[in-house]
Design an enzyme around this catalytic site. Structure first.
Site, PDB file in Angstrom:
ATOM      1  N   SER A   1     -37.580 -74.069  29.271  1.00  0.00           N
ATOM      2  CA  SER A   1     -36.974 -75.409  28.905  1.00  0.00           C
ATOM      3  C   SER A   1     -37.873 -76.119  27.935  1.00  0.00           C
ATOM      4  O   SER A   1     -38.889 -75.979  28.194  1.00  0.00           O
ATOM      5  CB  SER A   1     -36.451 -76.240  30.002  1.00  0.00           C
ATOM      6  OG  SER A   1     -35.935 -77.542  29.712  1.00  0.00           O
ATOM      7  N   GLY A   2     -37.289 -77.029  27.340  1.00  0.00           N
ATOM      8  CA  GLY A   2     -38.001 -77.999  26.404  1.00  0.00           C
ATOM      9  C   GLY A   2     -38.174 -79.452  27.147  1.00  0.00           C
ATOM     10  O   GLY A   2     -38.604 -80.312  26.558  1.00  0.00           O
ATOM     11  N   ASP A   3     -37.615 -79.382  28.363  1.00  0.00           N
ATOM     12  CA  ASP A   3     -37.833 -80.503  29.254  1.00  0.00           C
ATOM     13  C   ASP A   3     -37.754 -80.020  30.841  1.00  0.00           C
ATOM     14  O   ASP A   3     -38.145 -78.800  30.923  1.00  0.00           O
ATOM     15  CB  ASP A   3     -36.343 -81.487  28.852  1.00  0.00           C
ATOM     16  CG  ASP A   3     -36.766 -82.959  28.968  1.00  0.00           C
ATOM     17  OD1 ASP A   3     -37.556 -83.319  29.973  1.00  0.00           O
ATOM     18  OD2 ASP A   3     -36.527 -83.923  28.088  1.00  0.00           O
ATOM     19  N   ASP A   4     -37.480 -80.807  31.365  1.00  0.00           N
ATOM     20  CA  ASP A   4     -37.640 -80.592  32.881  1.00  0.00           C
ATOM     21  C   ASP A   4     -36.700 -79.403  33.388  1.00  0.00           C
ATOM     22  O   ASP A   4     -35.502 -79.260  32.818  1.00  0.00           O
ATOM     23  CB  ASP A   4     -37.403 -81.852  34.085  1.00  0.00           C
ATOM     24  CG  ASP A   4     -38.188 -83.059  33.599  1.00  0.00           C
ATOM     25  OD1 ASP A   4     -39.112 -82.939  33.438  1.00  0.00           O
ATOM     26  OD2 ASP A   4     -37.383 -84.194  33.553  1.00  0.00           O
TER      27      ASP A   4
ATOM     28  N   SER B   1     -42.219 -74.466  31.542  1.00  0.00           N
ATOM     29  CA  SER B   1     -41.890 -75.878  30.559  1.00  0.00           C
ATOM     30  C   SER B   1     -43.032 -76.421  30.346  1.00  0.00           C
ATOM     31  O   SER B   1     -43.605 -77.379  31.068  1.00  0.00           O
ATOM     32  CB  SER B   1     -40.755 -76.794  31.609  1.00  0.00           C
ATOM     33  OG  SER B   1     -40.530 -77.904  30.458  1.00  0.00           O
TER      34      SER B   1
END
Length: 455
Positions: A243-246, A277
């Site tokens: 992921s690019g976030d949590d 991540s």
């Protein structure tokens, strides 16, 4: 007589579907469906270029009439099925066969505007309404999204580019958002390249997310994996997320809107997760937590090249609480921080946040943690005059990276105890404690087994 005619009409529609269900799960309320149709029965073409929005809408509308007659399954066979956003219905299975890929339209005109969530008061990216979600539903019961590891592809690059260029007037939609719904199962499906958050069960109960793969470039904006939001009895297990976030973010509303809506996220199990991540957390609690978060149980989870493990994100104006959090059995490989709590998280919905709305953070337990190639063991920041209390950390080994920080713990406005922790914790957490708690009684969420149905 009118009711009788309606029942006969519904039965006639259902009668044309062929039941191909095999197996079952005993007394589970979510099982195999009596009526089955393929998306091709509604004129859909799986060539990756033909738009099938009308076919998906017609299929769901027709199969919704089978809800009281054993439910229905819509099978998406191998192929690339381009469509705009569509809704689900109750007592319904969306089944993606091996080689099936549902492609989200990249034409923004296919994404109508919808109202913001009441617990947020506005769109998350921008004020006002938001773009619709790709797959959605509200006030549903007994919904299953599953298959033979088919794919739901958000084709998010166009959204990410416009977001970075500040060309979006409204908030991006999510790949899957269900509202006010119960008895939800998502299993054996891959989600790819969401415009923003991937799975967003909101105001839901009894949600099982199992064996799901979620993939997005690690620098894509806000592509959270799974975000239970003001939801209760949620089980997330055996998932793989890049992921690019949590990878997981438990939420419950944003500042005064979340406080007013007052619906906590609670009784949440997260286990056997694998997360990658580099710029975010394996599991975040917040930052939108104004309705409260409690009874979160995370165990036997793995993070690789991830910024932090289980991070608490809050701040002045959030209100709410984060309490009774139990974490054990973490295996962490290349981490910036093993333990991270943030009491100064910004991002407020407007200028009316109440500075007197201070969050309560207490009863946070971490045990049995092994980490290697670590830059810093702990960054623990509470709020002045509102410390985070009741922190317990036990049986932790953090092996440092070659370029590790000289200061391994940086603690302010936190209170707690530790035992058998290396490197040596900060003075605020150095009081001797016992092994940290983890509930002995298991939470019962969802069916004891996933449905074993072949369509």
């Amino acid at each position: 007589m009118a009711t009788t005619r309606m029942l006969h009409a519904a039965a006639a529609v259902c009668a044309v579907a062929v039941a191909l269900c095999a197996g079952g799960i005993g007394a589970s309320p979510a099982g195999c469906r009596k009526h089955v149709k393929k998306i091709t029965d509604y004129g859909a073409v799986g060539d990756g270029t033909t738009t099938n929005t009308a076919a998906f809408a017609k299929a769901v509308a027709e199969l919704s009439r089978c809800a009281d007659d054993g439910g229905a399954a819509l099978v998406v066979p191998a192929g690339k099925w381009l469509t705009g956003p569509f809704n689900l219905t109750s007592h319904f299975t969306l089944f993606l066969d091996h080689g099936a890929e549902i492609l989200a339209s990249q034409n923004m005109e296919d994404w109508p505007l919808i109202a913001p969530l009441p617990s947020y008061g506005r769109g998350r990216d921008e004020p006002g309404p938001r773009y619709s979600n790709f797959i959605a539903g509200s006030n549903l019961t007994d919904v299953i999204i599953t298959g033979n590891n088919g794919t739901i592809n958000g084709q998010g690059q166009v959204w990410w580019d416009k977001y970075h260029a500040k060309e979006l007037t409204y908030t991006r939609g999510y790949l899957l958002e269900l509202l006010y719904s119960d008895n939800i199962i998502v299993s054996n499906v891959t989600f790819v390249d969401s415009p923003s958050w991937n799975l967003h069960p909101t105001y839901c109960t009894n949600v099982t997310i199992s064996g799901v793969t979620i993939l997005a470039p690690v620098h894509s904006p806000n592509t959270d994996g799974i975000d239970p939001d003001s939801s209760s009895h949620v089980k997330i297990e055996d998932c793989y997320i890049v992921s690019g976030d949590d990878c997981i973010a438990v939420k419950s509303g944003w500042d005064q809107y979340g406080i007013k809506f007052n619906m906590p996220s609670q009784h949440i199990v997260i286990r056997r997760l694998t997360c990658i991540s580099p710029t975010s957390a394996m599991i975040a609690l917040g930052s939108e937590m104004s309705g409260g978060i409690q009874d979160v149980r995370a165990e036997d989870n793995v993070a690789i090249n991830t910024e932090s493990a289980v991070r608490i994100k809050s701040g002045v104006g959030r209100g709410g609480f984060v309490k009774d959090v139990f974490v054990r059995g973490l295996s962490l490989h290349t981490m910036k921080w093993v333990f991270w709590m943030t009491g100064n998280y910004g991002q407020h919905p407007d200028n009316s946040s109440d500075p007197r709305a201070l969050p309560e953070v207490t009863g946070i337990n971490y045990s049995d943690v092994f980490a290697e190639n670590v830059t810093m063991a702990g960054r623990m920041e509470g709020i002045p005059n509102d410390p985070y209390t009741g922190i317990c950390i036990s049986n932790v080994t953090a092996q440092l990276a070659p370029d590790a920080k000289k200061l391994q713990w940086n603690c302010t406005d936190v209170k707690g105890v530790t035992s058998d922790v290396s490197p040596k914790p900060c003075p605020e957490l150095r009081a001797a404690g016992k092994p940290c708690a983890f509930p002995e009684e298991e939470l019962v969420i969802g069916p004891p087994e996933l449905p074993k149905c072949t369509y």
